[in-house]
Design a protein around this motif. Sequence first.
Motif, PDB file in Angstrom:
ATOM      1  N   ARG A1152      45.635  36.143  12.326  1.00 15.33           N
ATOM      2  CA  ARG A1152      46.166  36.503  13.647  1.00 15.33           C
ATOM      3  C   ARG A1152      46.955  37.784  13.470  1.00 15.33           C
ATOM      4  O   ARG A1152      47.634  37.987  12.457  1.00 15.33           O
ATOM      5  N   PRO A1153      46.903  38.627  14.500  1.00 14.64           N
ATOM      6  CA  PRO A1153      47.679  39.858  14.382  1.00 14.64           C
ATOM      7  C   PRO A1153      49.165  39.530  14.531  1.00 14.64           C
ATOM      8  O   PRO A1153      49.521  38.559  15.202  1.00 14.64           O
ATOM      9  N   PRO A1154      50.028  40.339  13.895  1.00 17.09           N
ATOM     10  CA  PRO A1154      51.473  40.069  14.019  1.00 17.09           C
ATOM     11  C   PRO A1154      51.942  40.135  15.467  1.00 17.09           C
ATOM     12  O   PRO A1154      52.790  39.355  15.886  1.00 17.09           O
ATOM     13  N   ASN A1155      51.394  41.051  16.265  1.00 14.13           N
ATOM     14  CA  ASN A1155      51.789  41.077  17.689  1.00 14.13           C
ATOM     15  C   ASN A1155      50.629  41.613  18.520  1.00 14.13           C
ATOM     16  O   ASN A1155      49.708  42.243  17.995  1.00 14.13           O
ATOM     17  N   ILE A1156      50.659  41.316  19.845  1.00 19.03           N
ATOM     18  CA  ILE A1156      49.604  41.804  20.740  1.00 19.03           C
ATOM     19  C   ILE A1156      50.201  42.918  21.580  1.00 19.03           C
ATOM     20  O   ILE A1156      51.285  42.757  22.175  1.00 19.03           O
ATOM     21  N   TYR A1157      49.497  44.036  21.606  1.00 19.32           N
ATOM     22  CA  TYR A1157      50.016  45.237  22.261  1.00 19.32           C
ATOM     23  C   TYR A1157      50.069  45.059  23.774  1.00 19.32           C
ATOM     24  O   TYR A1157      49.145  44.521  24.376  1.00 19.32           O
ATOM     25  N   LYS A1158      51.160  45.540  24.394  1.00 20.33           N
ATOM     26  CA  LYS A1158      51.222  45.564  25.862  1.00 20.33           C
ATOM     27  C   LYS A1158      51.534  46.992  26.284  1.00 20.33           C
ATOM     28  O   LYS A1158      52.536  47.561  25.854  1.00 20.33           O
ATOM     29  N   PRO A1159      50.687  47.595  27.088  1.00 20.18           N
ATOM     30  CA  PRO A1159      50.926  48.997  27.467  1.00 20.18           C
ATOM     31  C   PRO A1159      52.201  49.122  28.287  1.00 20.18           C
ATOM     32  O   PRO A1159      52.532  48.220  29.062  1.00 20.18           O
ATOM     33  N   PRO A1160      52.935  50.223  28.105  1.00 19.20           N
ATOM     34  CA  PRO A1160      54.178  50.402  28.869  1.00 19.20           C
ATOM     35  C   PRO A1160      53.946  50.533  30.364  1.00 19.20           C
ATOM     36  O   PRO A1160      54.750  50.044  31.157  1.00 19.20           O
ATOM     37  N   THR A1161      52.854  51.185  30.802  1.00 16.93           N
ATOM     38  CA  THR A1161      52.577  51.258  32.256  1.00 16.93           C
ATOM     39  C   THR A1161      51.108  50.962  32.496  1.00 16.93           C
ATOM     40  O   THR A1161      50.263  51.135  31.614  1.00 16.93           O
ATOM     41  N   ALA A1162      50.850  50.535  33.733  1.00 15.72           N
ATOM     42  CA  ALA A1162      49.465  50.209  34.088  1.00 15.72           C
ATOM     43  C   ALA A1162      48.611  51.453  34.266  1.00 15.72           C
ATOM     44  O   ALA A1162      47.395  51.372  34.370  1.00 15.72           O
ATOM     45  N   GLU A1163      49.243  52.613  34.322  1.00  7.57           N
ATOM     46  CA  GLU A1163      48.464  53.843  34.492  1.00  7.57           C
ATOM     47  C   GLU A1163      47.868  54.296  33.160  1.00  7.57           C
ATOM     48  O   GLU A1163      47.109  55.256  33.111  1.00  7.57           O
ATOM     49  N   MET A1164      48.233  53.623  32.071  1.00 13.76           N
ATOM     50  CA  MET A1164      47.697  54.008  30.767  1.00 13.76           C
ATOM     51  C   MET A1164      46.195  53.718  30.702  1.00 13.76           C
ATOM     52  O   MET A1164      45.683  52.863  31.408  1.00 13.76           O
ATOM     53  N   LEU A1165      45.561  54.410  29.778  1.00 14.67           N
ATOM     54  CA  LEU A1165      44.109  54.305  29.633  1.00 14.67           C
ATOM     55  C   LEU A1165      43.722  52.941  29.074  1.00 14.67           C
ATOM     56  O   LEU A1165      44.291  52.487  28.084  1.00 14.67           O
ATOM     57  N   ALA A1166      42.746  52.265  29.723  1.00 11.63           N
ATOM     58  CA  ALA A1166      42.278  50.964  29.214  1.00 11.63           C
ATOM     59  C   ALA A1166      41.002  51.152  28.392  1.00 11.63           C
ATOM     60  O   ALA A1166      40.879  50.624  27.288  1.00 11.63           O
ATOM     61  N   TYR A1167      40.012  51.889  28.934  1.00 10.31           N
ATOM     62  CA  TYR A1167      38.777  52.119  28.165  1.00 10.31           C
ATOM     63  C   TYR A1167      38.098  53.373  28.681  1.00 10.31           C
ATOM     64  O   TYR A1167      38.452  53.913  29.730  1.00 10.31           O
ATOM     65  N   LEU A1168      37.125  53.862  27.916  1.00  5.07           N
ATOM     66  CA  LEU A1168      36.330  55.024  28.336  1.00  5.07           C
ATOM     67  C   LEU A1168      34.933  54.541  28.702  1.00  5.07           C
ATOM     68  O   LEU A1168      34.343  53.716  28.000  1.00  5.07           O
ATOM     69  N   ASP A1169      34.427  55.070  29.798  1.00  4.13           N
ATOM     70  CA  ASP A1169      33.085  54.671  30.262  1.00  4.13           C
ATOM     71  C   ASP A1169      32.167  55.883  30.135  1.00  4.13           C
ATOM     72  O   ASP A1169      32.300  56.844  30.884  1.00  4.13           O
ATOM     73  N   PHE A1170      31.272  55.864  29.140  1.00  5.34           N
ATOM     74  CA  PHE A1170      30.351  56.986  28.933  1.00  5.34           C
ATOM     75  C   PHE A1170      28.983  56.656  29.513  1.00  5.34           C
ATOM     76  O   PHE A1170      28.484  55.549  29.348  1.00  5.34           O
ATOM     77  N   SER A1171      28.403  57.652  30.180  1.00  6.40           N
ATOM     78  CA  SER A1171      27.074  57.405  30.752  1.00  6.40           C
ATOM     79  C   SER A1171      26.330  58.725  30.849  1.00  6.40           C
ATOM     80  O   SER A1171      26.943  59.781  30.995  1.00  6.40           O
ATOM     81  N   VAL A1172      25.007  58.637  30.744  1.00  2.00           N
ATOM     82  CA  VAL A1172      24.196  59.849  30.914  1.00  2.00           C
ATOM     83  C   VAL A1172      23.659  59.830  32.338  1.00  2.00           C
ATOM     84  O   VAL A1172      23.011  58.872  32.759  1.00  2.00           O
ATOM     85  N   SER A1173      23.954  60.892  33.088  1.00  2.00           N
ATOM     86  CA  SER A1173      23.493  60.915  34.486  1.00  2.00           C
ATOM     87  C   SER A1173      22.003  61.234  34.523  1.00  2.00           C
ATOM     88  O   SER A1173      21.416  61.615  33.511  1.00  2.00           O
ATOM     89  N   THR A1174      21.428  61.089  35.700  1.00  2.00           N
ATOM     90  CA  THR A1174      19.984  61.352  35.805  1.00  2.00           C
ATOM     91  C   THR A1174      19.672  62.814  35.540  1.00  2.00           C
ATOM     92  O   THR A1174      18.552  63.158  35.196  1.00  2.00           O
ATOM     93  N   THR A1175      20.673  63.692  35.710  1.00  2.00           N
ATOM     94  CA  THR A1175      20.389  65.098  35.428  1.00  2.00           C
ATOM     95  C   THR A1175      20.602  65.397  33.945  1.00  2.00           C
ATOM     96  O   THR A1175      20.566  66.546  33.531  1.00  2.00           O
ATOM     97  N   GLY A1176      20.841  64.346  33.143  1.00  2.00           N
ATOM     98  CA  GLY A1176      20.957  64.560  31.713  1.00  2.00           C
ATOM     99  C   GLY A1176      22.355  64.925  31.264  1.00  2.00           C
ATOM    100  O   GLY A1176      22.564  65.314  30.127  1.00  2.00           O
ATOM    101  N   MET A1177      23.340  64.820  32.169  1.00  2.00           N
ATOM    102  CA  MET A1177      24.721  65.143  31.783  1.00  2.00           C
ATOM    103  C   MET A1177      25.345  63.911  31.153  1.00  2.00           C
ATOM    104  O   MET A1177      25.279  62.828  31.731  1.00  2.00           O
ATOM    105  N   LEU A1178      25.980  64.090  29.994  1.00  2.00           N
ATOM    106  CA  LEU A1178      26.737  62.987  29.404  1.00  2.00           C
ATOM    107  C   LEU A1178      28.167  63.136  29.893  1.00  2.00           C
ATOM    108  O   LEU A1178      28.794  64.166  29.687  1.00  2.00           O
ATOM    109  N   THR A1179      28.677  62.123  30.586  1.00  2.00           N
ATOM    110  CA  THR A1179      30.073  62.212  31.040  1.00  2.00           C
ATOM    111  C   THR A1179      30.798  60.939  30.658  1.00  2.00           C
ATOM    112  O   THR A1179      30.250  59.835  30.784  1.00  2.00           O
ATOM    113  N   GLY A1180      32.039  61.114  30.215  1.00  2.00           N
ATOM    114  CA  GLY A1180      32.889  59.962  29.952  1.00  2.00           C
ATOM    115  C   GLY A1180      33.993  59.966  30.996  1.00  2.00           C
ATOM    116  O   GLY A1180      34.583  61.014  31.263  1.00  2.00           O
TER     117      GLY A1180
END
Length: 1587
Positions: A1152-1180
């Motif tokens: 078990r980890p010693p502690n579980i992280y809690k972000p200081p604010t909800a505006e912090m980054l949770a995850y990155l969503d990467f996708s390739v658009s139909t025009t071939g652009m990779l955007t995260g």
Amino acid sequence: MADRGVDLSALPKEVRDQVAELDLELSEGDITQKGYEKKRAKLLVPYVPHLPNVDLSLPDVQLSPGHSADPSPSPEAPGPSTSSASRHHRTHRSGGARDDRYRSDIHTEAVQAALAKHKEEKMALPMPTKRRSAFVQSPIDNCTPPDTSSASEDDGSLRRKAALSAVLAQSLQSPDYWINRSVQSSSTSSSASSTLSHGEPKAQPLPQPQPAASLLADILAITRVENSVPPDVTSSTPQERGSRVDLPPAVRGMSRGQSRSSMIETADGVPVNSRVSTKIQQLLNTLKRPKRPPLSEFFLDDSEEIVEVPQPDPNTPKPEGRQIIPVKGEPLGVVSNWPPALQAALARWGSTQAKSPALTALDITGKPLYTLTYGKLWSRSLKLAYTLLNKLGTKTEPVIQPGDRVALVYPNSDPAMFWVAFYGCLLAEVIPVPIEVPLSRQDAGSQQIGFLLGSCGVSLALTSEVCLKGLPKTPNGEIIQFKGWPRMKWVVTDTKYLTKPSKDWQPHIPTANTDTAYIEYKASKEGTVMGVAVSKISMLTHCQALTQACNYCEGETLVNVLDCKKDMGMWHGVLTSVMNRIHTITVPYAVMKACPMSWVQRVHIHKARVALVKCRDLHWAMMAHKDQRDSSLSSIRMLIVADGANPWSVSSCDAFLNVFQSHGLKPEVICPCATSPEALTVAIRRPGARGAPLPARAILSMGGLSHGVIRVNTEDKNSALTVQDVGHIMPGALMCIVKPDGPPQLCKTDEIGEIVISSRAGGTMYYGLPGVTKNTFEVIPVNQAGAPIGEIPFSRTGLLGFVGPGSLVFVVGKIEGLLMVSGRRHNADDLVATALAVEPVKTVYRGRIAVFSVTVFFDERIVIVAEQRPDASEEDSFQWMSRVLQAIDSIHQVGLYCLALVPANTLPKTPLGGIHICETKQNFLEGNLHPCNILLCPHTCVTNMPKPRQKQTVDVGPASMLVGNLVAGKRVAQATGRELGVVEDQDLIRKLCMWPTMMHQFLSEALQWRAQTDPDHVLYVLLNSKGVAVCTSTCAQLHKRAEKITATLMERGGLNTGDNVVLLYPPGIDLIAAFYGCLYAGVIPVTVRPPHPQNLAATLPTVRMIIDVSKAACILTTQPLMRILRSREAAASVNIKTWPTIIDTDDLPRKRPPNIYKPPTAEMLAYLDFSVSTTGMLTGVKMSHAAISTLCRSIKLQCELYSSRQIAICLDPYCGLGFVLWCLSSVYSGHQSILIPPLELESSLPLWLSTLSQYKIRDTFCSYSVMELCTKGLGTQTEMLKARGLNLSCVRSCVVIAEERPRLILTQSFSKLFKDLGLSARAVSTAFGSRVNLAICLQGTAGPDPSTVYVDMKSLRHDRVRLVERGAPQSLPLMESGTILPGVRVIIVNPETRGPLGDSHLGEIWVTSPHSASGYYTIYGEESLQADHFNTKLSFGEPHTLWARTGYLGFIKRTELLDASGDRHDALFVVGSLDETLELRGLRYHPIDIETSVSRAHRCIAESAVFTWTNLLVVVAELSGSEQEALDLVPLVTNVVLEEHHLIVGVVVIVDPGVIPINSRGEKQRMHLRDSFLADQLDPIYVAYNM
């Protein structure tokens, strides 16, 4: 070149090496063409067999007159025979394939001149690209069907082998070689194409090399595009393009408005110097030429008016003469001994002149086979009449009665049986309908013959025993039912089956009256076959008129080469001959094939006075006359040329006279005539007096003719037509010329019109078709004022012509060969003649060319189809096609729409071996022509396109509300989802198990809370392909597994808070656990689709690219995937030494980890969503904790999700809403998710549907690819699934998760197909999300059903929305993209001015919502782009709200439905991605609309995609049929896009199925496709460049 008679393989090795070196130097540009020619000639001189007049160093080969190229037999008939007797004269007759019905030296010279003129203009046409397999044909014997129309012209297998090796050699040469070859007019000199030489054996015309200087000039003229970018004619500046899927370049963001139309290099760094782009460059060069009809002022396409109406040209010639006066023929004389009926004449000769010969038939070698006397003809006809009336059926129920119609089915080679049958029917007073012998069930035009038999009510067919044996039979021996025919009874009429009439029986021979005597068939321009009824009195009067006009005498001899079943062959050779007791010698078609001189020999042997021939017979006799030194034609007093009305007959007549004048032929005996099935003989030239001057010729201007005006040609002799007269009209007839279209108004004297005839000697009606009869046989001409000129009805003849000096009749064409293009008339025969004058020797098989017009985009377009010789090379064919285009353009001033070459002998044939035009046209339109070469020129000939739209610049301010975008009183197009709402009561929250929903802003906390309060609640169930749950996860299990991953990350990863970690997992629960493990550890997860083990080269670079772009510090994955990442195969695609730390999470220690992280604010980054658009652009995009918890709450409210619910998900879980539903939603709302990896469906199609049935699922989410798999794979198996107990009535909502316009056709098909399994029609709906906001719409449980509207496509192209009724032309059905989610607000904005639009406008969808992404994740941190896409403001209206731009175009419509709050529901309709739209001609097109049309164009198009490149529209179509159908698609695709979208396709690319790249969401990657095309990586089956 210099090796013209040199066998290179026989040269010594060192010479061969030197030649190869020279070739290399030339191809690399190290030596000029001239130097190359010189050096090569020098090398080869010692090995060249000496040919007369061939100077090796010169490219232009001069042929001496003795070596002139030589025209050869026509389609309609014979080539030389293959028998040994005629083999020795083969050498000088197989010169080529000229159809000399159309032969004219003047015309040939005109064509050469026209081509020479074009040569100076130097335009290189890009040659189409073919896949090797498409033109290395199987051995030619296999691919050329046996020629039934004419004798084979090859010298057995040797020539075949040579031809095959030529084809192979040609195919092995790189097509690059041809790219810059300009289309030269390499015609031989006019002496080479002169009609005939006298006696010397003729050499084959040698293939011409390229003149050196011009080749060089051509190469320079189109400035090699090797290292330069093709100019972007879209006029926008080249911008950097973002990167593409599967290709690892740098990633750049780009602004919405940027042009994507030009590129410096393709995405994988290939500079655009490939073959493809060079050709497109050539194509652009050819398109820069001005179009021929100068484009006059267009109007704007406002609403209905689409096409440009050509303004009248003030220089158009107009008729200036006075109104024509009807022309009268000489009176029909009355001769005392003329019989009262034709049967009476036969009765008279049968009894008084029984021994007199009536008919001599020839065998296949041209020797007389038998002679039928008048006595025999009479007695046999009597027997047949008696048998028909008395011996078929019983006395009370006879099978046939007087007045019934009977089909006569006899081959041409058996004229006696036909004569007996015809006269037998006349004596029995039944009506004969002669037709051709059907050869197979699928004969060309068989259905139309069936229509004729049906309209005439024929149920009995007479035939001979031999013919009956030859008819196709069913296995049990019955004659097959021919396609389209009524049921027939067959009667054999051979003498042995006939009964001698009893003594007291006499036939009834009444005086000729208006009852129908016989019916002659006639094919119309559209291909329908009608029966022209000829009455007894007409038949008799016509015979009398012919007797008077031709001055027939009793007992003369006539040689007939024509078909005796119809037309001139019947009128002269069967009817008039019997009336005058003439001895007819028939020369059947088969005899002419074997021995073309046979008719001349018969004239000589029998001292015949009259011969009845066609131009082709003159031509063949001329070709073969060398073997017949002694044949004399001095006995002929009248040589009737049946097709003398064809404008091209004049040269055949002249040439024949030229040769045979020395054999006693007198110039004045040549008598051309004009005939028509409706009016019978129209006019015939009477034999002139000895030594009288021959009639003058008319030399007319083609330009004038196209406007229907007679103008003597003075200025340009190239476009002149020489016409000979067809004599005077028939005795007793009256003739006018009337306008061919509209009311029958009399023409002026200098105007071309349709000849109409009033005479007792014409046809009376189309049998059984009273409507059509009225318009043809009962025409009353009117004068200029529209008043009828008299009471007398006239018949239309279908001939176009005029009356010349001395009342001579001139015919310039036929209505059925008339092509009306842009208001001008062109004659199909004239175009055939021009095409044939372009030396077709190397290309066209036997001169077989068909010309017709098809209607495309509100005008007729000319199509030419020719049969290609089996040994023609690709280059020769393309060269010939390009030159035909130029010749027709110069001479006829008309553009060709399509020119196609088909393999030899594959065009449908008429019974006499000609080309069946209607069937050919039908095949062309249905995509069944199977051409082997095709060239389309829509750019030059479609001149009625609407004017391109000029965009108005709009200055935006508050006043626009009144003036510009928003007219006062219109609604601003905006819509809002319901409120998210806040619940205050804490106790209520606890009771409702909504603790995390309200209190926790972090999903990591929600999971911990669930693990404590409800540890055994199953959140996830993962199914395998057998439908077995291979893995389940309760709240506690998921929490523990996440903790283990967290502990490992902290120990082994050496990570800091906020580092990015890539999750590389197959769809499943491991992925979910790893995601929460990252949240617990305070690192940022990035989910990435794992590479495909079978296709690492394509999929691994994308993985690498995301890892590099996201600067991932670590990769979490499974053991098998870790092995792949480090494998040798992976090393081939990417650098495997530089992977970040890779941790496999398969067997983790229980820590078990010693502690579980809690972000200081909800505006912090949770995850990155990467996708390739139909025009071939990779955007995260960056997703904050606040955004994901709000998004989950919004989905929970919309879909009413809570812990006791089960949902099924069959989606890819790597990005967008798919990821949210798979990984986040269950943890937030507590419902159970059944996970079905879409890949499992490939091995078990029914998996998803059977899961829905088995678990009684109410809500399910899937992707379009899953829906398509089920629709295509299970659509036919619904009965079987039903039997297995599959029931979908439990499904309340089935939502397709997508980022595109709803695919209405697919969702409707899915609903209809599975309706039988209980699926509700209302269940299927769609969702919509984009990069900036992953979920904007989602059809929930509470909102109204999604509505469908029909919008006008023309308005949509102008960014306007006009609703139309279902089924309206140009209507496009669109489905609402689902209900707008709670907390979301959308508005429609003008993407250029950024002002809000009214609801009748198409604009960009902007969105504001608490769950929008917080920005792009880029290496460079391009702030401007962030601000533009995520935090942008309207230019007026609401200055303070921050909006995110979705990049999609759409509109909002207020519907009549009510939403949950009782207000009228605002529906959002997504039309398409702004980046994908094509701006063409100032209008906005959506690729999917063009693709939908393309996919409908032909049954073999599996999928299609479109994109633009330098202003050209490129269509890529996947071919699901055989490769020989590839070229059928080119014209159909071009037609459908022109008709439905008013666009001209620049390039059509035909590829194998599966070539068009499709991403995981089932969306086409059009830009990726475009790059592959330009980098020449598609391996297309065929690339057609439309001129």
